[in-house]
Scaffold this motif. Structure first.
Motif, PDB file in Angstrom:
ATOM      1  N   UNK A 124       0.874  -1.173   0.000  1.00  8.62           N
ATOM      2  CA  UNK A 124       0.000   0.000   0.000  1.00  8.62           C
ATOM      3  C   UNK A 124       0.911   1.222   0.000  1.00  8.62           C
ATOM      4  N   UNK A 125       0.787   2.131  -0.943  1.00 12.12           N
ATOM      5  CA  UNK A 125       1.628   3.337  -0.983  1.00 12.12           C
ATOM      6  C   UNK A 125       1.479   4.168   0.283  1.00 12.12           C
ATOM      7  N   UNK A 126       2.505   4.978   0.577  1.00 14.51           N
ATOM      8  CA  UNK A 126       2.511   5.780   1.797  1.00 14.51           C
ATOM      9  C   UNK A 126       1.311   6.735   1.846  1.00 14.51           C
ATOM     10  N   UNK A 127       1.074   7.447   0.769  1.00 17.43           N
ATOM     11  CA  UNK A 127      -0.029   8.420   0.771  1.00 17.43           C
ATOM     12  C   UNK A 127      -1.359   7.727   0.997  1.00 17.43           C
ATOM     13  N   UNK A 128      -1.552   6.579   0.340  1.00 21.47           N
ATOM     14  CA  UNK A 128      -2.793   5.824   0.513  1.00 21.47           C
ATOM     15  C   UNK A 128      -2.913   5.302   1.925  1.00 21.47           C
ATOM     16  N   UNK A 129      -1.798   4.847   2.499  1.00 21.68           N
ATOM     17  CA  UNK A 129      -1.800   4.331   3.878  1.00 21.68           C
ATOM     18  C   UNK A 129      -2.263   5.402   4.851  1.00 21.68           C
ATOM     19  N   UNK A 130      -1.766   6.631   4.699  1.00 21.80           N
ATOM     20  CA  UNK A 130      -2.150   7.719   5.586  1.00 21.80           C
ATOM     21  C   UNK A 130      -3.650   7.977   5.496  1.00 21.80           C
ATOM     22  N   UNK A 131      -4.188   7.996   4.266  1.00 26.76           N
ATOM     23  CA  UNK A 131      -5.617   8.256   4.085  1.00 26.76           C
ATOM     24  C   UNK A 131      -6.467   7.139   4.687  1.00 26.76           C
ATOM     25  N   UNK A 132      -6.036   5.878   4.481  1.00 29.71           N
ATOM     26  CA  UNK A 132      -6.796   4.740   5.013  1.00 29.71           C
ATOM     27  C   UNK A 132      -6.787   4.762   6.536  1.00 29.71           C
ATOM     28  N   UNK A 133      -5.651   5.058   7.142  1.00 30.01           N
ATOM     29  CA  UNK A 133      -5.562   5.099   8.606  1.00 30.01           C
ATOM     30  C   UNK A 133      -6.489   6.166   9.180  1.00 30.01           C
ATOM     31  N   UNK A 134      -6.519   7.334   8.570  1.00 29.20           N
ATOM     32  CA  UNK A 134      -7.411   8.397   9.050  1.00 29.20           C
ATOM     33  C   UNK A 134      -8.867   7.977   8.905  1.00 29.20           C
ATOM     34  N   UNK A 135      -9.187   7.332   7.768  1.00 29.40           N
ATOM     35  CA  UNK A 135     -10.565   6.883   7.542  1.00 29.40           C
ATOM     36  C   UNK A 135     -10.964   5.824   8.554  1.00 29.40           C
ATOM     37  N   UNK A 136     -10.078   4.879   8.839  1.00 29.12           N
ATOM     38  CA  UNK A 136     -10.378   3.839   9.845  1.00 29.12           C
ATOM     39  C   UNK A 136     -10.563   4.451  11.223  1.00 29.12           C
ATOM     40  N   UNK A 137      -9.774   5.475  11.551  1.00 30.03           N
ATOM     41  CA  UNK A 137      -9.921   6.133  12.854  1.00 30.03           C
ATOM     42  C   UNK A 137     -11.266   6.831  12.947  1.00 30.03           C
ATOM     43  N   UNK A 138     -11.741   7.459  11.835  1.00 27.73           N
ATOM     44  CA  UNK A 138     -13.049   8.123  11.841  1.00 27.73           C
ATOM     45  C   UNK A 138     -14.176   7.113  12.001  1.00 27.73           C
ATOM     46  N   UNK A 139     -13.960   5.879  11.466  1.00 23.63           N
ATOM     47  CA  UNK A 139     -14.981   4.835  11.610  1.00 23.63           C
ATOM     48  C   UNK A 139     -14.966   4.181  12.991  1.00 23.63           C
ATOM     49  N   UNK A 140     -13.914   4.443  13.769  1.00 23.42           N
ATOM     50  CA  UNK A 140     -13.824   3.822  15.091  1.00 23.42           C
ATOM     51  C   UNK A 140     -13.139   2.472  15.083  1.00 23.42           C
ATOM     52  N   UNK A 141     -12.655   2.044  13.915  1.00 23.23           N
ATOM     53  CA  UNK A 141     -11.967   0.754  13.840  1.00 23.23           C
ATOM     54  C   UNK A 141     -10.607   0.811  14.549  1.00 23.23           C
ATOM     55  N   UNK A 142      -9.984   1.951  14.475  1.00 27.48           N
ATOM     56  CA  UNK A 142      -8.694   2.127  15.144  1.00 27.48           C
ATOM     57  C   UNK A 142      -8.731   3.439  15.904  1.00 27.48           C
ATOM     58  N   UNK A 143      -7.686   3.694  16.727  1.00 24.98           N
ATOM     59  CA  UNK A 143      -7.604   4.906  17.536  1.00 24.98           C
ATOM     60  C   UNK A 143      -6.395   5.696  17.064  1.00 24.98           C
ATOM     61  N   UNK A 144      -6.596   6.996  16.889  1.00 21.20           N
ATOM     62  CA  UNK A 144      -5.531   7.882  16.449  1.00 21.20           C
ATOM     63  C   UNK A 144      -5.080   8.757  17.618  1.00 21.20           C
ATOM     64  N   UNK A 145      -3.742   8.799  17.828  1.00 23.14           N
ATOM     65  CA  UNK A 145      -3.157   9.649  18.862  1.00 23.14           C
ATOM     66  C   UNK A 145      -2.140  10.557  18.199  1.00 23.14           C
ATOM     67  N   UNK A 146      -2.266  11.864  18.476  1.00 24.42           N
ATOM     68  CA  UNK A 146      -1.369  12.835  17.867  1.00 24.42           C
ATOM     69  C   UNK A 146      -0.405  13.385  18.913  1.00 24.42           C
TER      70      UNK A 146
END
Length: 267
Positions: free
Chosen positions: A46-68
């Motif tokens: 999975x390309x880096x740019x696509x990976x970043x977008x997918x991770x953010x989308x999964x965090x918005x769905x509640x599948x994963x947790x994002x910490x900044x």
């Protein structure tokens, strides 16, 4: 950070496949990752740019947790969506862990005992050393046996009276030898060769009396005649053997302990 090297034969995932691959990876590892790390660990699937977008989308769905943290974001699987281990399974795992620990303790005790035995064996003599000790012991047995042969053959033993006589003779003749040596060493005057030393100064050492008395008596004689005179007078100077004997156990203690010294010497 994992290696960023891409493999040319890795299939590039897109759409739902890419999203499922990233989600499954985070659940399997169950630890925080950045977008760059996830892309690198997936070997470029999975390309880096696509990976970043997918991770953010999964965090918005509640599948994963994002910490900044500052400008960096980390993503981790949502712990609420991970299946918990049942209580009976935990109990089973605890029992298994206890069994393994007990087995480790038994093995540790065996290792300790074997190590102690190994250390004991290392301190024992080798086969070559044992052979040398046995050979030395056999040699000693032969020597002692040879010393017993006269006794076993009926040879007469030295009686107590003979031992006393030997002690008396030894003390008598050694005292006579000491007396004569003392007379020889102290009664002869040194030749007046040294002006700083008076001619009446007594002789102090063996070297002195050998130089003074004998030199004084044979100074005018040829060496051959001096040798003849030496034999005629029966003069014998102390040799190395004499000096060693004087320092040995036979002459170390005199008087009442003479017999003890003789016994020690005979042994």
């Amino acid at each position: 950070m994992a290696s960023k090297t891409k493999s040319s034969d890795v299939k590039v995932l897109k759409g739902q496949e890419a999203e499922d691959a990233i989600l499954q990876y985070l659940k399997r590892m169950n630890r925080p990752f950045g977008a760059v790390d996830v892309a690198a660990n997936l070997k470029g699937a999975v390309p880096k740019a696509t990976t970043q977008k997918i991770l953010v989308a999964l965090a918005e769905k509640g599948e994963i947790v994002q910490k900044t943290y500052g400008k960096t974001s980390f993503f981790v699987a949502n712990q609420a969506s991970i299946d918990a281990v049942p209580a009976d399974k935990l109990t089973e795992l605890e029992v298994e862990c206890k069994t393994v620990e007990d087995g480790n303790n038994v093995l540790a005790a065996e290792v300790k005992a074997i190590t102690a035995e190994l250390s004991k064996l290392k301190n024992c003599p080798t086969d070559e050393e044992l052979e040398a000790q046995i050979a030395s012991t056999k040699k000693g047995i032969v020597q002692l046996t040879d010393r017993l042969v006269p006794l076993r053959s009926g040879a007469p033993l030295i009686s107590a009276e003979e031992l006393v006589k030997i002690d008396v003779d030894w003390a008598k003749w050694r005292a006579e030898w000491i007396r004569r040596r003392k007379v020889f060493m102290t009664s002869v005057l040194c030749p007046p060769t040294d002006p700083s030393r008076p001619s009446t100064h007594p002789v102090d050492t063996v070297a002195d009396y050998q130089d003074s008395f004998w030199q004084l008596a044979t100074d005018s004689l040829p060496p051959q005649e001096a040798e003849i005179l030496l034999e005629d007078l029966g003069i014998e100077f102390d040799t190395t053997e004499h000096k060693t004997l004087e320092k040995g156990p036979l002459c170390a203690v005199q008087g009442t302990n003479a017999r003890t010294n003789l016994k020690r010497k005979r042994e």
